[in-house]
Design an enzyme around this catalytic site. Sequence first.
Site, mmCIF file in Angstrom:
data_model
loop_
_atom_site.group_PDB
_atom_site.id
_atom_site.type_symbol
_atom_site.label_atom_id
_atom_site.label_comp_id
_atom_site.label_asym_id
_atom_site.label_seq_id
_atom_site.Cartn_x
_atom_site.Cartn_y
_atom_site.Cartn_z
ATOM 1 N N SER A 53 -12.719 -11.980 -1.456
ATOM 2 C CA SER A 53 -12.251 -10.982 -1.803
ATOM 3 C C SER A 53 -10.683 -11.186 -1.916
ATOM 4 C CB SER A 53 -12.343 -9.792 -0.706
ATOM 5 O OG SER A 53 -11.452 -8.884 -0.967
ATOM 6 N N ARG B 252 0.784 -1.269 0.003
ATOM 7 C CA ARG B 252 0.046 0.068 0.057
ATOM 8 C C ARG B 252 0.859 1.291 0.022
ATOM 9 N NH1 ARG B 252 -3.404 -2.725 -2.731
ATOM 10 N NH2 ARG B 252 -5.052 -3.710 -1.295
HETATM 11 N N1 ARG Z 1 -6.201 -8.524 6.414
HETATM 12 C C1 ARG Z 1 -5.176 -8.213 5.267
HETATM 13 C C2 ARG Z 1 -4.362 -6.750 5.707
HETATM 14 O O1 ARG Z 1 -5.119 -5.977 6.323
HETATM 15 C C3 ARG Z 1 -5.257 -8.078 3.896
HETATM 16 C C4 ARG Z 1 -6.244 -7.122 3.266
HETATM 17 C C5 ARG Z 1 -6.832 -7.420 1.865
HETATM 18 N N2 ARG Z 1 -7.428 -8.471 1.673
HETATM 19 C C6 ARG Z 1 -8.142 -8.808 0.890
HETATM 20 N N3 ARG Z 1 -8.679 -10.289 0.848
HETATM 21 N N4 ARG Z 1 -8.581 -8.277 -0.013
HETATM 22 O O2 ARG Z 1 -3.424 -6.355 5.342
#
Ligand code: ARG
Length: 415
Positions: A174, A94
């Site tokens: 997801s 990110r």
């Molecule tokens: N729980 C993880 C985080 O906060 C992954 C988040 C995105 N997960 C997803 N299945 N799109 O970094």
Amino acid sequence: MSDKVVLAYSGGLDTSVAIKWLKEKYNLDIIAVTIDVGNERDFSATRQKALDVGAIKAVVIDAKETFVNHFLFPALQADAIYEGQYPLATALSRPLMAKLLVDTALEEEASVVAHGCTGKGNDQVRFEVSINALAPDLKIIAPAREWGMTREETISYAQRHGIPIPITVASPYSIDENLWGKSIECGVLEDPWAEPPEEIFTWTKSPDKAPDKPCYVEIGFEEGIPVSIDGQELGGVSLIQRLNELAGGHGVGRVDHVENRLVGIKSREIYEAPAATVLLQAHQALQAMTLSKDQLRFKQKVAAEYADLIYNGLWFTSLHRDLGACVKSSQRFVTGTVRLKLFKGSSTIVGRKSPFSLYSYALATYDKGDQFDQSASPGFIHIWGLPVRNQAQAQLLGETEGPLSIVAPKEPEEG
Ligand code: ARG
């Protein structure tokens, strides 16, 4: 002329709908930016889709090298694993994406940046804290947080606007993927008692279908950075790709984690991270041999801080810089080779060697050649135990509760 918005575009349903929605609601011209962090998809199709849906410009940025060298390897050197389980694949991507979005916005003279995150997750926080740090004047819009549509409504919005609906929409999950791992949530996984269905796993073989013969692999490190597999030198991106295939093929790297999100929710997420799992394990094994006990104890504290900082979106901070400097300094002698055995879902360290090893055969051996002076031990024990004896005599002996009061259980009396 309309204002421009730079949209983080994945090619999925939400960000495709966002292209139309941003135009309709805010009359913005959309520049779609797709960032390749090793998520292996057809990026030219993704780019074309953004244009078809209505973006005025669509770019794909290959950020794999930067991701590995400036994000993944520093996190590996730090042993960053969130809550002891999650190697942070999504979280690490990110801040890099935020940086590339900001760079593009400044280049294109766009005043707005948009991302597809909802209002319940960590990713919105990571994106926005990072974008605000890098460019405080940019406005941020999070369409999926604002539009208040359910998944069905989003799908029918897409249908009404002639937005092609990806086949993955049929899937209830997801998913986020990059070189460091795949994150999977939603659907049946929201029941923490339900075993993850085999269909969600695409990077790792089911351990019971994995080969019946173990595979041995040797990973070479220089100053905490992996540089070779089985003696063959490899660049970071290829090395990670190779290990994902190799370890994934033996069912290694599945994680089932009920984690604490920054926004206060506990959520159940499944991860597949074969390369990250093996590399973190090997790195720790090499450190066990090349760092002193005190360095290791301290480094574990730094690792927990470092992992929290990444998870919580605090990449662009001085705390990160400070911890990073400590980690880097700790890696000066973390050079050597680690040997692992991959077998049906497990990876086991079976050997390690280093030119800077602190392991001394002469000190450790019980055979001849022993150089440890056993006659010095009674004196050592005398001093080491001094405060224990002192406290026992002054306070604890004779107490009826506490560690000194345990009595041996009596045999039950006959009769
Ligand atoms: N729980 C993880 C985080 O906060 C992954 C988040 C995105 N997960 C997803 N299945 N799109 O970094």
